[in-house]
Write a protein that holds these residues in place. Structure first.
Motif, mmCIF file in Angstrom:
data_model
loop_
_atom_site.group_PDB
_atom_site.id
_atom_site.type_symbol
_atom_site.label_atom_id
_atom_site.label_comp_id
_atom_site.label_asym_id
_atom_site.label_seq_id
_atom_site.Cartn_x
_atom_site.Cartn_y
_atom_site.Cartn_z
ATOM 1 N N LEU A 250 6.661 8.960 -1.369
ATOM 2 C CA LEU A 250 6.183 10.302 -1.737
ATOM 3 C C LEU A 250 4.748 10.259 -2.152
ATOM 4 N N GLU A 251 4.555 9.246 -3.219
ATOM 5 C CA GLU A 251 3.125 9.186 -3.910
ATOM 6 C C GLU A 251 2.215 8.254 -2.991
ATOM 7 N N ASP A 252 2.849 7.284 -2.233
ATOM 8 C CA ASP A 252 1.919 6.610 -1.641
ATOM 9 C C ASP A 252 1.294 7.487 -0.432
ATOM 10 N N ARG A 253 2.036 8.384 0.152
ATOM 11 C CA ARG A 253 1.596 9.440 1.230
ATOM 12 C C ARG A 253 0.484 10.124 0.763
ATOM 13 N N ILE A 254 0.682 10.799 -0.456
ATOM 14 C CA ILE A 254 -0.443 11.582 -1.073
ATOM 15 C C ILE A 254 -1.536 10.818 -1.308
ATOM 16 N N VAL A 255 -1.621 9.410 -1.639
ATOM 17 C CA VAL A 255 -2.602 8.608 -1.786
ATOM 18 C C VAL A 255 -3.573 8.448 -0.679
ATOM 19 N N ILE A 267 -12.548 3.269 3.322
ATOM 20 C CA ILE A 267 -11.021 2.767 3.183
ATOM 21 C C ILE A 267 -11.212 1.264 3.124
ATOM 22 N N ILE A 268 -10.988 0.119 2.305
ATOM 23 C CA ILE A 268 -10.922 -1.023 2.301
ATOM 24 C C ILE A 268 -9.716 -1.756 2.339
ATOM 25 N N THR A 269 -8.597 -1.067 2.629
ATOM 26 C CA THR A 269 -7.177 -1.550 2.763
ATOM 27 C C THR A 269 -6.684 -0.905 3.995
ATOM 28 N N LYS A 270 -7.021 -1.528 5.126
ATOM 29 C CA LYS A 270 -6.625 -0.744 6.176
ATOM 30 C C LYS A 270 -5.025 -0.448 6.339
ATOM 31 N N LYS A 271 -4.323 -1.549 5.784
ATOM 32 C CA LYS A 271 -2.940 -1.411 5.694
ATOM 33 C C LYS A 271 -2.765 -1.465 4.082
ATOM 34 N N PRO A 272 -1.578 -0.837 3.521
ATOM 35 C CA PRO A 272 -1.629 -1.032 2.043
ATOM 36 C C PRO A 272 -1.061 -2.616 1.664
ATOM 37 N N VAL A 273 -1.569 -3.038 0.724
ATOM 38 C CA VAL A 273 -1.367 -4.427 0.057
ATOM 39 C C VAL A 273 0.139 -4.302 -0.646
ATOM 40 N N MET A 274 0.609 -5.253 -0.110
ATOM 41 C CA MET A 274 2.110 -5.322 -0.896
ATOM 42 C C MET A 274 2.169 -6.853 -1.510
ATOM 43 N N PRO A 275 2.952 -6.917 -2.337
ATOM 44 C CA PRO A 275 3.457 -8.071 -3.581
ATOM 45 C C PRO A 275 3.896 -9.059 -2.380
ATOM 46 N N SER A 276 3.544 -10.480 -2.899
ATOM 47 C CA SER A 276 3.953 -11.537 -2.128
ATOM 48 C C SER A 276 5.419 -11.744 -2.582
ATOM 49 N N GLU A 277 6.096 -12.635 -1.624
ATOM 50 C CA GLU A 277 7.716 -12.826 -1.918
ATOM 51 C C GLU A 277 7.483 -13.316 -3.126
ATOM 52 N N ARG A 292 -3.579 0.633 -2.694
ATOM 53 C CA ARG A 292 -4.576 1.170 -1.483
ATOM 54 C C ARG A 292 -5.743 1.212 -2.363
ATOM 55 N N ALA A 293 -7.040 0.705 -1.568
ATOM 56 C CA ALA A 293 -8.215 0.813 -2.457
ATOM 57 C C ALA A 293 -9.460 1.486 -1.569
ATOM 58 N N GLY A 294 -10.384 1.971 -2.222
ATOM 59 C CA GLY A 294 -11.415 2.537 -1.367
ATOM 60 C C GLY A 294 -12.902 2.423 -2.074
ATOM 61 N N GLU A 295 -13.960 2.270 -1.379
ATOM 62 C CA GLU A 295 -15.238 2.218 -2.090
ATOM 63 C C GLU A 295 -16.278 3.355 -1.829
ATOM 64 N N LYS A 296 -16.779 3.945 -2.840
ATOM 65 C CA LYS A 296 -17.571 4.989 -2.741
ATOM 66 C C LYS A 296 -18.861 4.521 -1.809
#
Ligand SMILES: C[S@@+](CC[C@H](N)C(=O)[O-])C[C@H]1O[C@@H](n2cnc3c(N)ncnc32)[C@H](O)[C@@H]1O
Length: 300
Positions: A250-255, A267-277, A292-296
């Motif tokens: 829910l939160e990720d969709r809003i972001v 947007i500098i994360t084309k796909k969301p970054v997830m933690p490694s195994e 998710r990250a973005g740059e002004k």
């Protein structure tokens, strides 16, 4: 400290990734909108000896604990007890118009989950769930006073629980007998409402979704994110970065939608970054994290 006197540590999620995306090794002014245990703030302050962090948390207990951890940074660190939706007010108070980076590490901390404030169905505590204890509304108020339809909607919408109607019906039945006061009482009602074959022997507790739904409602979590992330982007310098870690869809969709809609943000994360195994092995609570990250943009 827990009840055995041990320090409960909140391992910061996606720490290296957050620091890299924030470009914290280049000196600047950063906002940590979710101070929690102070792990991310500490890493930002360590990344460059000229960095400043202005931190926010709505949980006063978290602030008290983090202040001790971070006192060695002196006036490079300041903290506000506030909702992060008030980022603009905090920056105005500091006399700062724009910053270099803003981090949101959303959701609850280990301290909140493992403490005695009713966030977890694994411990029997009063049904509270307030992140900010100066707020009036508690989880007990929600389950004991809202109409059945509203309860069902909250559990469905914020918990994404398909048995929401049955759970709401059973809550109403139980509270007619006596008020529902504790986490175990609520967890029992939920267990009774969901067919046992769907949860018996499984890792995930049947009350997980209901507790999430009620917690999100009590703390108005989605509204805060909806208001705060756009305001944060407004206060970024050109080239400044916003980094958001969400823990449920829910939160990720809003972001995702806010970042996508902003014409002044790349947007500098084309796909969301997830933690490694590896990270998930050390810290299972990180498993659902999405960064998710973005740059002004420099100029529009
Ligand atoms: C996952 S923890 C942050 C952990 C932190 N990054 C660390 O390294 O220890 C999330 C924190 O954000 C706080 N929080 C959640 N929603 C908030 C809001 N709307 N305003 C301010 N603080 C909030 C919670 O009280 C909690 O302490």
């Amino acid at each position: 400290m827990d009840n055995k006197g041990r320090d409960i540590f909140h391992p910061p999620v996606l720490l290296k990734e957050s620091i890299d995306f924030l470009k914290a090794s280049e000196s600047g002014i950063f906002i940590d909108a979710t101070l929690g245990g102070g792990g991310h703030t500490e890493a930002i302050l360590e990344a460059n000896s000229e960095n400043r962090v202005i931190a926010i948390d709505r949980d006063e207990e978290a602030i008290d604990r983090a202040i001790k951890r971070l006192e060695r940074f002196g006036d490079r660190f300041s903290v506000y007890h506030a909702n992060f939706a008030q980022i603009g007010v905090v920056l105005d108070e500091e006399g700062i118009d724009f910053v270099d980076g803003i981090l949101f590490d959303l959701g609850v901390s280990h301290f909140q989950l493992r403490g005695d404030r009713g966030f977890s169905f694994r411990k029997d505590d009063a049904l509270d769930m307030r992140m900010d204890r100066s707020q009036k509304l508690t989880a007990a108020d929600v389950v004991n006073t809202l109409p059945e339809r509203d309860l069902a909607n909250i559990i469905y919408r914020y918990g994404e629980e398909r048995f929401s109607r049955k759970i709401a019906r059973e809550i109403i039945k139980a509270r007619k007998e006596k008020p529902i006061k504790t986490t175990f009482e609520l967890a029992k009602i939920v267990e009774f409402s969901i067919p046992k074959k769907l949860w018996a022997g499984k890792k995930k507790h049947p009350a997980t979704k209901t507790f999430q739904g009620i917690r999100i409602y009590v703390n108005k979590e989605l509204e805060s994110v909806e208001n705060a992330v756009p305001e944060a982007i407004d206060r970024l310098k050109p080239g400044g970065r916003v980094v958001v870690i969400a823990f449920h869809s829910l939160e990720d969709r809003i972001v995702k939608n806010i970042l996508k809609e902003r014409e002044d943000l790349e947007i500098i994360t084309k796909k969301p970054v997830m933690p490694s195994e590896e990270e998930v092995k050390i810290n299972p609570a990180a498993r659902s994290a999405k960064l998710r990250a973005g740059e002004k943009k420099l100029l529009l």
